[in-house]
Design an enzyme around this catalytic site. Sequence first.
Site, PDB file in Angstrom:
ATOM      1  N   ASP A  94       2.301  11.233 -20.817  1.00 54.37           N
ATOM      2  CA  ASP A  94       2.200  12.361 -21.736  1.00 54.37           C
ATOM      3  C   ASP A  94       1.446  13.530 -21.113  1.00 54.37           C
ATOM      4  OD1 ASP A  94       0.026  10.264 -22.145  1.00 54.37           O
ATOM      5  OD2 ASP A  94      -0.923  11.992 -23.072  1.00 54.37           O
ATOM      6  N   TYR A 139      -1.629   6.721  -9.318  1.00 53.75           N
ATOM      7  CA  TYR A 139      -3.031   7.102  -9.185  1.00 53.75           C
ATOM      8  C   TYR A 139      -3.448   7.612 -10.559  1.00 53.75           C
ATOM      9  CZ  TYR A 139      -7.250   9.327  -7.269  1.00 53.75           C
ATOM     10  OH  TYR A 139      -8.555   9.686  -7.001  1.00 53.75           O
ATOM     11  N   THR A 140      -4.260   6.827 -11.275  1.00 53.35           N
ATOM     12  CA  THR A 140      -4.542   7.124 -12.683  1.00 53.35           C
ATOM     13  C   THR A 140      -5.992   7.524 -12.957  1.00 53.35           C
ATOM     14  OG1 THR A 140      -4.943   4.769 -13.112  1.00 53.35           O
ATOM     15  CG2 THR A 140      -2.707   5.601 -13.496  1.00 53.35           C
ATOM     16  N   ASP A 172       0.848  -1.189   0.000  1.00 53.94           N
ATOM     17  CA  ASP A 172       0.000   0.000   0.000  1.00 53.94           C
ATOM     18  C   ASP A 172       0.885   1.240   0.000  1.00 53.94           C
ATOM     19  OD1 ASP A 172      -1.832   1.982   0.337  1.00 53.94           O
ATOM     20  OD2 ASP A 172      -2.613   1.279   2.261  1.00 53.94           O
ATOM     21  N   TYR A 217      -3.832  15.277 -12.287  1.00 48.88           N
ATOM     22  CA  TYR A 217      -3.086  14.045 -12.566  1.00 48.88           C
ATOM     23  C   TYR A 217      -1.734  14.367 -13.192  1.00 48.88           C
ATOM     24  CZ  TYR A 217      -1.633   9.870 -15.114  1.00 48.88           C
ATOM     25  OH  TYR A 217      -0.900   8.830 -15.625  1.00 48.88           O
TER      26      TYR A 217
END
Length: 265
Positions: free
Chosen positions: A73, A32-33, A7, A96
Site C-alpha cells: 500500500d 527490503y521492509t 542472497d 520504501y
Amino acid sequence: FGRKELDLFDSNKILDALITNSPDVIINCAAYTHVDEAEINPEDAFSINAEAVKILAKSCAENNIVLIHLSTDYIFGGTGEIPFIESDLATPESVYGKSKLQGEIEIRNQLQRYIILRTSWVFGEFGNNFVKTMLRIGAIKNELEIVSDQWGSPTSAEGIAECCIQICKKINLSKEIISWGTYHFSGSPYTSWHGFADAIFTTAFELGLINKKPKLVPVNSSAFPALARRPENSRLNCDKLYSQFNIHPDDWQKKLSSVLKELDF
C-alpha cells in the site's frame, strides 16, 4: 528460498536458482521492509525491491515462468478515505514505497504473465509484526498510546499464502485466459491501528491468553515522529481480485484468533 539460501544482493544466485529448479511459477515474498532504515540506506532498498526484481522478471520472461510478486500500500500517497483501486495514481512518499513501485514498473516492463499483489499491515505467527509488538508492550504497561489517524486493513500472512495458492491453482487448471496484472489483497473490515490494537487485546483476553487489557489511548501519528512518512489511508479495494479469481478479502479477525492461539506469550 530463505535469505540464507538465496542472497538477492547477488544477481548470479538469482539466475542459478532459476536454472537449477526450473519452476513454473515464482512467488516473490522477499523485500527490503525496514521502512525507516530505507530513508538512510536507499541503495539497499532499491537493490532488493527494484534491481533484484528486474533481474527476476527478465529471467522469468526468458524462461516462460509466471511471477507472482508481493507489493504494498506504500506505493500510494495515502491521503483521503476512499479505498485505493489498482489503477489509482501511485505517489509514494517514502524511499520504501518508491523502491517497491520501481519493482512493479520493472515487472511490467519485462513480463506479460505476472500477478502483482499489493497488500497491507501484514501480521502472523512468525517474524516481527504489530500483533507481537502490542502483546509484548501490553504485558509491561497498563496504558498504551496507539495511532488512530491511520486507517487500513490488517492482513494475515496465512491469508496471503492462501491467496497465492488459489491464483496458482487457477493458472495451472484453467483453460481460460488469465487476467494478468495488478491486484489488491488485504483484510476486511477496515480499521485504524487503534482499532486493530483493541481487537488484539480484546481477542487475547476473551481467549484467556492474557489476564488484563491495557488502556488504549488514541493519538495522532504526529505523536510518533519517524524518518519515513506512513500513509494515513492504506485502505485497498479488493473487488478486482474477487471478480477475476473469486478470492474474498482476508477475514483478519478470524485469522487473528488463530495467530494468537499459536503464539507463546
